[in-house]
Design a protein around this motif. Structure first.
Motif, PDB file in Angstrom:
ATOM      1  N   VAL A  26       0.842  -1.206   0.000  1.00 19.28           N
ATOM      2  CA  VAL A  26       0.000   0.000   0.000  1.00 19.28           C
ATOM      3  C   VAL A  26       0.871   1.248   0.000  1.00 19.28           C
ATOM      4  CG1 VAL A  26      -1.762   1.285   1.263  1.00 19.28           C
ATOM      5  CG2 VAL A  26      -1.888  -1.208   1.159  1.00 19.28           C
ATOM      6  N   TYR A  29       2.195   2.000  -3.347  1.00 23.14           N
ATOM      7  CA  TYR A  29       1.190   2.557  -4.252  1.00 23.14           C
ATOM      8  C   TYR A  29       0.819   3.993  -3.912  1.00 23.14           C
ATOM      9  CZ  TYR A  29      -0.387  -0.995  -7.563  1.00 23.14           C
ATOM     10  OH  TYR A  29      -0.479  -1.848  -8.640  1.00 23.14           O
ATOM     11  N   SER A  30       1.048   4.395  -2.655  1.00 28.08           N
ATOM     12  CA  SER A  30       0.635   5.752  -2.264  1.00 28.08           C
ATOM     13  C   SER A  30       1.688   6.377  -1.355  1.00 28.08           C
ATOM     14  CB  SER A  30      -0.742   5.705  -1.577  1.00 28.08           C
ATOM     15  OG  SER A  30      -0.719   4.784  -0.488  1.00 28.08           O
ATOM     16  N   PRO A  34      -2.415   6.666   3.343  1.00 24.83           N
ATOM     17  CA  PRO A  34      -3.292   6.473   2.186  1.00 24.83           C
ATOM     18  C   PRO A  34      -4.749   6.716   2.543  1.00 24.83           C
ATOM     19  CG  PRO A  34      -2.704   4.361   3.120  1.00 24.83           C
ATOM     20  CD  PRO A  34      -1.911   5.391   3.873  1.00 24.83           C
ATOM     21  N   ASP A  38      -6.812   5.056  -2.283  1.00 29.19           N
ATOM     22  CA  ASP A  38      -5.449   4.543  -2.415  1.00 29.19           C
ATOM     23  C   ASP A  38      -5.384   3.067  -2.029  1.00 29.19           C
ATOM     24  OD1 ASP A  38      -4.388   6.993  -3.218  1.00 29.19           O
ATOM     25  OD2 ASP A  38      -3.997   7.621  -1.153  1.00 29.19           O
ATOM     26  N   ILE A  39      -6.042   2.727  -0.925  1.00 32.70           N
ATOM     27  CA  ILE A  39      -5.996   1.349  -0.440  1.00 32.70           C
ATOM     28  C   ILE A  39      -6.728   0.420  -1.395  1.00 32.70           C
ATOM     29  CG2 ILE A  39      -6.742  -0.190   1.417  1.00 32.70           C
ATOM     30  CD1 ILE A  39      -6.150   2.068   3.386  1.00 32.70           C
ATOM     31  N   ALA A  42      -4.534  -0.115  -4.338  1.00 28.35           N
ATOM     32  CA  ALA A  42      -3.392  -0.973  -4.015  1.00 28.35           C
ATOM     33  C   ALA A  42      -3.810  -2.443  -3.987  1.00 28.35           C
ATOM     34  CB  ALA A  42      -2.792  -0.564  -2.674  1.00 28.35           C
ATOM     35  N   LEU A  43      -4.960  -2.738  -3.389  1.00 28.90           N
ATOM     36  CA  LEU A  43      -5.433  -4.118  -3.330  1.00 28.90           C
ATOM     37  C   LEU A  43      -5.723  -4.654  -4.733  1.00 28.90           C
ATOM     38  CD1 LEU A  43      -7.823  -4.029  -0.222  1.00 28.90           C
ATOM     39  CD2 LEU A  43      -5.457  -4.820  -0.328  1.00 28.90           C
ATOM     40  N   LEU A 170      -4.677  -7.355   3.859  1.00 28.41           N
ATOM     41  CA  LEU A 170      -3.280  -6.948   3.940  1.00 28.41           C
ATOM     42  C   LEU A 170      -2.384  -8.148   4.234  1.00 28.41           C
ATOM     43  CD1 LEU A 170      -3.751  -3.626   5.937  1.00 28.41           C
ATOM     44  CD2 LEU A 170      -3.129  -3.845   3.516  1.00 28.41           C
TER      45      LEU A 170
END
Length: 399
Positions: A26, A29-30, A34, A38-39, A42-43, A170
């Motif tokens: 995560v 990605y951010s 985040p 963003d999360i 990312a997932l 996560l």
């Protein structure tokens, strides 16, 4: 937000390392704070970027996990639980990303909630009245082996961890990042302890340029652990033949070998891996042999695999023989010649001392000549490999 959430996780060991990797994805990605979008991104990005690893077979869930997850997955997503752990992790990641995007799950609220009481540990908040247990392949290796004091039972407290969809996702992303194969009934996971020290600017090097190429090499070549030397050699060989460069600063990484022993998943081996010297040496080895091929000289060994003729670099072929020697055990004076040489070369290369590499190579050449010209018994396969291995041109490549 992520640093605070990770600091609240009350245990050390494999599960924390996987959770750290999932959060690192995560961050990559951010940033460290985040938002929900963003999360979710990312997932979803993990499902796309790690797609090939997600498709690799994993073991079926045990009866207790299957019953527990069937109830939870029906409540969370109105679906039945799949059969395998890999399918379960993929499902949770995908559906959780969608729920976050729709505003049904609040990441801030989830990550700020960690509760510990006599009934166990609770990560996040109940979703539709349910929380999931930590799967057996992640909980049992530490709990039963006491690898790091993880979940040691104390009077009045149950050794159980329950997670909401985001915490579970996560952990699942961390599993897929670390996943280096399910081979011979054993899970191979590679982690980078203390990975949060690389947040946020260097985490991409650890994940994208370190763990992912290492684990993908393990999966694609189906590398299993017979000895530490042979595992590292074969992993470095795969990186070299695919011209994959892993930055030396990524090392060491930790290999976790997990197996179902009886009814319990057990961490049967934990190794620190550092391929920096081996990878550099084998990259040069491959490059030099390829240069000789361009000049018209072929230094390859012809061998049979599943009825097909294949051509291998001599060192690759010798490592294969060494692996066979290990599986058969010692039964004669010359049975372990290949393994002894590979082990000597492994140590010499890792020392970084060119003189030791030369000594190891010259020692094998002396032993090989005695084997080929004398009356000592050896397999036809070993003799065939040695005849190519001991060419003058190949010696030049080795040293």
């Amino acid at each position: 937000m992520l640093l605070e959430a990770l600091s609240k996780y009350p245990y050390e060991g494999l599960s924390k390392e996987l959770l750290s990797l999932g959060m690192s994805w995560v961050v990559m990605y951010s940033d460290l704070t985040p938002d929900a979008e963003d999360i979710a991104n990312a997932l979803e990005g993990a499902l796309n970027s790690l797609e090939d690893k997600i498709k690799v077979n994993t073991s079926k869930m045990g009866r207790n996990d299957r019953q527990s997850f069937d109830k939870v997955i029906k409540a969370w997503f109105n679906q039945s639980a799949p059969e395998t752990y890999g399918e379960l992790f993929e499902l949770v990641i995908r559906e959780t990303a969608e729920l976050i995007r729709r505003g049904v799950i609040d990441p801030q609220r989830s990550l700020s909630r960690v509760k510990i009481d006599k009934n166990g540990t609770y990560l996040g908040v109940e979703f539709k009245g349910e929380m999931a247990i930590l799967p057996a392949i992640l909980k049992q290796p530490e709990y039963y082996e006491r690898q790091s004091g993880f979940l040691i039972p104390t009077t009045g407290q149950k050794a159980q961890i329950r997670l909401d969809p985001l915490w579970f996702s996560l952990m699942a992303v961390g599993f897929f990042i670390s996943f280096a194969g399910f081979i011979g009934g054993k899970y191979y996971l590679m982690t980078k302890p203390g990975v949060k020290a690389f947040w946020p600017y260097e985490v991409e090097d650890v994940i994208e340029h370190g763990l992912i190429p290492l684990t993908e090499a393990g999966i694609s070549a189906r590398i299993f652990l017979s000895t530490e030397e042979l595992y590292e050699m074969k992993l470095a060989m795969r990186l070299a033949e695919t011209n994959t460069l892993v930055p030396p600063e990524i090392y060491p990484v930790v290999l976790h070998l997990i197996s179902l022993e009886g009814q319990v998943y057990t961490e049967i081996k934990t190794l620190q891996l550092d391929l920096s010297e081996l990878s550099g040496y084998l990259q040069r080895y491959v490059e030099n042999i390829e240069k000789l091929k361009i000049s018209g000289l072929q230094i390859l060994v012809e061998t049979k695999e599943e009825g097909a003729t294949v051509y291998k670099y001599p060192l690759w072929a010798l490592v294969d023989i060494a692996e066979k020697e290990i599986s058969r055990g010692i039964s004669g004076d010359n049975e372990m010649l290949a393994y002894i040489f590979v082990k000597d070369l492994y140590r010499a290369v890792n020392s970084g001392n060119k003189r030791l590499i030369e000594d190891a190579v010259f020692r094998l050449f002396r032993q090989g000549r005695a084997l080929l010209e004398g009356s000592a018994r050896a397999s036809g396969e070993l003799k065939r490999v040695l005849r190519v291995f001991m060419w003058k041109e190949h010696m030049g490549v080795l040293v």
